[in-house]
Structures are given as structure tokens and as C-alpha cells.
Design a protein around this motif. Structure first.
Motif, PDB file in Angstrom:
ATOM      1  N   PRO A  79       0.825  -1.214   0.000  1.00 51.30           N
ATOM      2  CA  PRO A  79       0.000   0.000   0.000  1.00 51.30           C
ATOM      3  C   PRO A  79       0.850   1.250   0.000  1.00 51.30           C
ATOM      4  O   PRO A  79       2.006   1.239   0.431  1.00 51.30           O
ATOM      5  CB  PRO A  79      -0.803  -0.129   1.302  1.00 51.30           C
ATOM      6  N   ALA A  80       0.302   2.326  -0.509  1.00 48.26           N
ATOM      7  CA  ALA A  80       0.943   3.627  -0.420  1.00 48.26           C
ATOM      8  C   ALA A  80       0.688   4.200   0.965  1.00 48.26           C
ATOM      9  O   ALA A  80      -0.236   3.783   1.663  1.00 48.26           O
ATOM     10  CB  ALA A  80       0.396   4.556  -1.495  1.00 48.26           C
ATOM     11  N   SER A  81       1.492   5.156   1.373  1.00 51.06           N
ATOM     12  CA  SER A  81       1.258   5.840   2.638  1.00 51.06           C
ATOM     13  C   SER A  81       1.332   7.341   2.402  1.00 51.06           C
ATOM     14  O   SER A  81       1.978   7.806   1.457  1.00 51.06           O
ATOM     15  CB  SER A  81       2.270   5.407   3.700  1.00 51.06           C
ATOM     16  N   VAL A  82       0.660   8.087   3.278  1.00 58.30           N
ATOM     17  CA  VAL A  82       0.518   9.529   3.087  1.00 58.30           C
ATOM     18  C   VAL A  82       0.771  10.241   4.413  1.00 58.30           C
ATOM     19  O   VAL A  82       0.336   9.785   5.470  1.00 58.30           O
ATOM     20  CB  VAL A  82      -0.897   9.890   2.572  1.00 58.30           C
ATOM     21  N   SER A  83       1.482  11.355   4.350  1.00 58.53           N
ATOM     22  CA  SER A  83       1.632  12.236   5.504  1.00 58.53           C
ATOM     23  C   SER A  83       1.566  13.675   5.006  1.00 58.53           C
ATOM     24  O   SER A  83       1.637  13.939   3.801  1.00 58.53           O
ATOM     25  CB  SER A  83       2.962  11.983   6.225  1.00 58.53           C
ATOM     26  N   THR A  84       1.412  14.604   5.927  1.00 51.75           N
ATOM     27  CA  THR A  84       1.345  16.012   5.534  1.00 51.75           C
ATOM     28  C   THR A  84       1.929  16.887   6.630  1.00 51.75           C
ATOM     29  O   THR A  84       2.175  16.428   7.757  1.00 51.75           O
ATOM     30  CB  THR A  84      -0.100  16.434   5.215  1.00 51.75           C
ATOM     31  N   HIS A  85       2.129  18.144   6.275  1.00 52.09           N
ATOM     32  CA  HIS A  85       2.740  19.122   7.178  1.00 52.09           C
ATOM     33  C   HIS A  85       2.153  20.472   6.781  1.00 52.09           C
ATOM     34  O   HIS A  85       2.210  20.843   5.609  1.00 52.09           O
ATOM     35  CB  HIS A  85       4.256  19.106   6.974  1.00 52.09           C
ATOM     36  N   VAL A  86       1.547  21.186   7.727  1.00 52.77           N
ATOM     37  CA  VAL A  86       0.919  22.472   7.419  1.00 52.77           C
ATOM     38  C   VAL A  86       1.750  23.596   8.047  1.00 52.77           C
ATOM     39  O   VAL A  86       1.993  23.599   9.259  1.00 52.77           O
ATOM     40  CB  VAL A  86      -0.529  22.537   7.931  1.00 52.77           C
ATOM     41  N   LEU A  87       2.174  24.531   7.204  1.00 58.10           N
ATOM     42  CA  LEU A  87       2.962  25.677   7.661  1.00 58.10           C
ATOM     43  C   LEU A  87       2.192  26.958   7.394  1.00 58.10           C
ATOM     44  O   LEU A  87       1.708  27.188   6.291  1.00 58.10           O
ATOM     45  CB  LEU A  87       4.308  25.733   6.939  1.00 58.10           C
ATOM     46  N   ASP A  88       2.052  27.776   8.410  1.00 55.58           N
ATOM     47  CA  ASP A  88       1.408  29.086   8.268  1.00 55.58           C
ATOM     48  C   ASP A  88       2.479  30.068   7.791  1.00 55.58           C
ATOM     49  O   ASP A  88       3.325  30.509   8.566  1.00 55.58           O
ATOM     50  CB  ASP A  88       0.829  29.525   9.615  1.00 55.58           C
ATOM     51  N   THR A  89       2.450  30.404   6.505  1.00 57.24           N
ATOM     52  CA  THR A  89       3.502  31.265   5.951  1.00 57.24           C
ATOM     53  C   THR A  89       3.335  32.724   6.358  1.00 57.24           C
ATOM     54  O   THR A  89       4.256  33.523   6.167  1.00 57.24           O
ATOM     55  CB  THR A  89       3.528  31.160   4.415  1.00 57.24           C
ATOM     56  N   SER A  90       2.189  33.092   6.932  1.00 56.02           N
ATOM     57  CA  SER A  90       2.016  34.469   7.393  1.00 56.02           C
ATOM     58  C   SER A  90       2.717  34.698   8.729  1.00 56.02           C
ATOM     59  O   SER A  90       2.977  35.841   9.116  1.00 56.02           O
ATOM     60  CB  SER A  90       0.535  34.822   7.511  1.00 56.02           C
ATOM     61  N   THR A  91       3.016  33.610   9.428  1.00 58.70           N
ATOM     62  CA  THR A  91       3.707  33.726  10.710  1.00 58.70           C
ATOM     63  C   THR A  91       5.051  33.006  10.699  1.00 58.70           C
ATOM     64  O   THR A  91       5.857  33.195  11.612  1.00 58.70           O
ATOM     65  CB  THR A  91       2.859  33.130  11.845  1.00 58.70           C
ATOM     66  N   GLY A  92       5.262  32.165   9.683  1.00 55.52           N
ATOM     67  CA  GLY A  92       6.488  31.387   9.632  1.00 55.52           C
ATOM     68  C   GLY A  92       6.542  30.285  10.664  1.00 55.52           C
ATOM     69  O   GLY A  92       7.616  29.830  11.049  1.00 55.52           O
ATOM     70  N   ARG A  93       5.379  29.820  11.087  1.00 56.05           N
ATOM     71  CA  ARG A  93       5.303  28.798  12.126  1.00 56.05           C
ATOM     72  C   ARG A  93       4.385  27.649  11.694  1.00 56.05           C
ATOM     73  O   ARG A  93       3.524  27.836  10.840  1.00 56.05           O
ATOM     74  CB  ARG A  93       4.786  29.407  13.434  1.00 56.05           C
ATOM     75  N   PRO A  94       4.549  26.484  12.331  1.00 58.97           N
ATOM     76  CA  PRO A  94       3.643  25.370  12.031  1.00 58.97           C
ATOM     77  C   PRO A  94       2.206  25.724  12.393  1.00 58.97           C
ATOM     78  O   PRO A  94       1.958  26.477  13.334  1.00 58.97           O
ATOM     79  CB  PRO A  94       4.171  24.233  12.920  1.00 58.97           C
ATOM     80  N   ALA A  95       1.286  25.195  11.617  1.00 58.25           N
ATOM     81  CA  ALA A  95      -0.141  25.379  11.896  1.00 58.25           C
ATOM     82  C   ALA A  95      -0.605  24.195  12.738  1.00 58.25           C
ATOM     83  O   ALA A  95      -0.703  23.070  12.247  1.00 58.25           O
ATOM     84  CB  ALA A  95      -0.932  25.475  10.605  1.00 58.25           C
ATOM     85  N   THR A  96      -0.885  24.455  13.981  1.00 52.44           N
ATOM     86  CA  THR A  96      -1.274  23.401  14.925  1.00 52.44           C
ATOM     87  C   THR A  96      -2.789  23.282  15.010  1.00 52.44           C
ATOM     88  O   THR A  96      -3.498  24.282  14.954  1.00 52.44           O
ATOM     89  CB  THR A  96      -0.714  23.721  16.315  1.00 52.44           C
ATOM     90  N   GLY A  97      -3.271  22.062  15.158  1.00 53.68           N
ATOM     91  CA  GLY A  97      -4.691  21.843  15.384  1.00 53.68           C
ATOM     92  C   GLY A  97      -5.561  21.890  14.152  1.00 53.68           C
ATOM     93  O   GLY A  97      -6.771  22.100  14.252  1.00 53.68           O
ATOM     94  N   VAL A  98      -4.974  21.689  12.974  1.00 56.10           N
ATOM     95  CA  VAL A  98      -5.753  21.657  11.732  1.00 56.10           C
ATOM     96  C   VAL A  98      -6.227  20.217  11.497  1.00 56.10           C
ATOM     97  O   VAL A  98      -5.409  19.296  11.385  1.00 56.10           O
ATOM     98  CB  VAL A  98      -4.928  22.141  10.536  1.00 56.10           C
ATOM     99  N   ALA A  99      -7.527  20.024  11.408  1.00 57.92           N
ATOM    100  CA  ALA A  99      -8.069  18.693  11.141  1.00 57.92           C
ATOM    101  C   ALA A  99      -7.857  18.339   9.672  1.00 57.92           C
ATOM    102  O   ALA A  99      -8.105  19.158   8.779  1.00 57.92           O
ATOM    103  CB  ALA A  99      -9.553  18.645  11.480  1.00 57.92           C
ATOM    104  N   VAL A 100      -7.376  17.120   9.431  1.00 56.76           N
ATOM    105  CA  VAL A 100      -7.093  16.649   8.075  1.00 56.76           C
ATOM    106  C   VAL A 100      -7.794  15.311   7.876  1.00 56.76           C
ATOM    107  O   VAL A 100      -7.695  14.417   8.714  1.00 56.76           O
ATOM    108  CB  VAL A 100      -5.576  16.485   7.844  1.00 56.76           C
ATOM    109  N   THR A 101      -8.522  15.185   6.759  1.00 55.45           N
ATOM    110  CA  THR A 101      -9.231  13.948   6.432  1.00 55.45           C
ATOM    111  C   THR A 101      -8.654  13.361   5.161  1.00 55.45           C
ATOM    112  O   THR A 101      -8.352  14.085   4.215  1.00 55.45           O
ATOM    113  CB  THR A 101     -10.734  14.219   6.234  1.00 55.45           C
ATOM    114  N   LEU A 102      -8.506  12.039   5.141  1.00 55.36           N
ATOM    115  CA  LEU A 102      -7.994  11.356   3.950  1.00 55.36           C
ATOM    116  C   LEU A 102      -9.092  10.485   3.363  1.00 55.36           C
ATOM    117  O   LEU A 102      -9.752   9.729   4.082  1.00 55.36           O
ATOM    118  CB  LEU A 102      -6.773  10.513   4.288  1.00 55.36           C
TER     119      LEU A 102
END
Length: 296
Positions: free
Chosen positions: A173-196
Motif C-alpha cells: 500500500p501507499a502511505s501519506v503524511s502532511t505538514h501544514v505551515l502558516d507562511t504568514s507567521t512562519g510557524r507550524p499550523a497546529t490543530g488543523v483537522a485533516v481527512t484522507l
């Protein structure tokens, strides 16, 4: 006179593969080098049942150090590593678990490792998050000797399932991961719900989801079934962008909109996946724009 049926194609490939290739395949089943080498030395196998029986025998005979090496190849329940689709697939029952249950599993896993000195191992295929939690709670009460033997038995069950898939020639099987960065602050975006979700003949099927951690990462997204070629990530960006002060944001960071309604309440990304490959697809987000790309 009864003739013996020929070996299954997967078994024939395994029997005739070069030692290096066969050993590499066995290491995907069990992380103990001794386990793989013992099975390799017994080739060829006349039937799949013979191979499975050999696997059971070798697992039962692993020394304490070899068993430790095998257990070390498995991630904690609820925390499969990126690029380990086999474990993520087996732990699919944890993918849709509510946040409190996931947090409890993290605490229980730590307590287990502190008590027994190795990862909590269970054949998680088909088990729900609640069943896995309950099993972990129960096994915390065992003696170290009793728990060691249970872990060995669970390892044998996992090895059997993985060997069966290997002989069946199932595509990895394939596997998937992600990473959300808030470019307006230059910091990681915490607490974003992600559905696959995965595309099937009947349309899109939601497999589960996760929430970005303090580093903005989702490492525990569910694994699509083998043969899946298209998946879709849906990011619930609205609640994150709608916060009065986003986690880690500077006080002078741009507001989403004067009306207070986020310009991007949701971001959906559809992409193709290849069997056996890991796909890391980060999202670069700001209140008025976003971009995605395939990372590594």
C-alpha cells in the motif's frame, strides 16, 4: 495417483529470488535479522503452509535478544512512522479515534514501555481503537515474564499475516503524511483537522483523519488499500484561520478578512499515489493563499 499442486506464484518467486532480495522481503515482515536468515536457509518451500509453519517455529525459538530486535521494528500503537505503510495499515482502527482516546493511548504506551522495556505489540488488524486501548490496559497488569510471551505470540500472528500477503503478491500500500505551515507567521499550523479519502469505483470513501501536532505534522493518517491510485486530503483550514490569535501568530499578523470569515474555509488536494511509496504532501497556508507540493 494424486499429484502435488505446483507452488503458488508468490511462493515460487520467493523460492527463486536472490538471497539479498528474499532477505529484504523477509525484513519487511519481521525486523529480527535472525528470523529472516533462518527462513532463508530453509528454502525452497513446497507450500505456503510449510513456509508459515517455519515462520511460527523460528518465532518460537528466537532468543531474548532476537525477540527484542523484532519488537523494536514495530512502532507504538497509534503512532506509525512515516514510510511504514504496513504498520499504518494494520493500525487503521486508530486512524479515526477521537483525540482523547489517542491521548490516552500515548500515555498507556509510555507506561507500558516503562514497565516492560519494549513496545506494546498486538496484532491490530481489524481491531477498533477501543479494543486496542482495552487490551493495553489489561496487559499492563501482567508480570514481565507473562507479557514477554504474549508479545512473542502477537509477533507470530503479525508475521503470519505479513507472510501471507507477501505470498499472495499483494501490492504494497501507499502511505501519506502532511505538514501544514502558516507562511504568514512562519510557524507550524497546529490543530488543523485533516481527512484522507480514497477514490473507488463507487466514488470517494473517507478512510479517517488526524489533527496536526505542535510541529504542524500529521504522521498517523490512515493507509489506503492496496491498489488505490488516487487519494484526497481535505484540510479544515477555516477554524484555524478564524482564531482570534492563531497559535504562535504575531500580534500584527494579517487578519483573515475584515468580516472575520476565513477566505479559505477548506482546502482540498487530490493526487495520485504509487504502490509501496510514501507520499508527503505539505500545505503552505496563509489567510489569502496556499500552495502544495510533494515533499520527501
Amino acid at each position: 495417483m494424486t499429484s502435488t499442486p505446483p507452488p503458488a506464484p508468490g511462493l515460487t518467486r520467493f523460492n527463486t529470488s536472490p538471497d539479498g532480495a528474499a532477505l529484504a522481503a523477509l525484513r519487511q515482515v519481521c525486523a529480527s535479522p535472525a528470523w529472516g536468515e533462518a527462513l532463508l536457509a530453509r528454502r525452497p518451500y513446497a507450500t505456503e503452509d510449510e513456509l508459515l509453519a517455519a515462520g511460527d517455529t523460528v518465532t518460537a525459538r528466537l532468543t531474548d535478544a532476537e525477540l527484542t530486535a523484532a519488537l523494536a521494528g514495530h512502532p507504538p500503537i497509534g503512532r506509525p512512522e512515516e514510510g511504514d505503510p504496513a504498520s499504518a495499515r494494520e493500525q487503521r482502527g486508530m486512524a479515526g479515534a477521537p483525540a482523547p482516546l489517542k491521548a490516552e493511548m500515548t500515555e498507556l504506551n509510555l507506561a507500558y514501555q516503562e514497565r516492560f522495556g519494549h513496545v506494546f505489540l498486538i496484532c491490530a488488524t481489524g481491531a477498533t481503537a477501543e479494543e486496542l486501548r482495552d487490551a493495553l490496559r489489561t496487559r499492563l497488569g501482567h508480570t514481565p515474564e507473562r507479557e514477554r510471551e504474549i508479545a512473542r505470540a502477537e509477533l507470530g500472528r503479525i508475521n503470519r499475516l505479513r507472510l501471507t500477503r507477501l505470498m499472495a503478491g499483494e501490492p504494497a500500500p501507499a502511505s501519506v503524511s502532511t505538514h501544514v505551515l502558516d507562511t504568514s507567521t512562519g510557524r507550524p499550523a497546529t490543530g488543523v483537522a485533516v481527512t484522507l479519502a480514497a477514490r473507488a469505483d463507487a466514488g470517494w470513501t473517507v478512510l479517517g483523519g488526524s489533527v496536526t501536532d505542535p510541529d504542524g505534522r500529521c504522521k498517523d493518517l490512515p493507509v489506503p488499500d492496496p491498489g488505490t491510485t488516487e487519494v484526497r486530503l481535505t484540510f479544515a483550514t477555516g477554524p484555524y484561520l478564524d482564531r482570534g490569535e492563531r497559535a504562535g501568530a504575531e500580534r500584527d499578523a494579517p487578519a483573515p478578512r475584515e468580516s472575520g470569515a476565513p477566505f479559505f474555509p477548506e482546502v482540498t488536494v487530490t493526487f495520485t499515489v504509487a504502490p509501496g511509496e510514501h507520499h508527503h504532501v505539505p500545505l503552505l497556508l496563509n489567510p489569502f493563499g496556499y500552495s502544495v507540493y510533494r515533499g520527501s
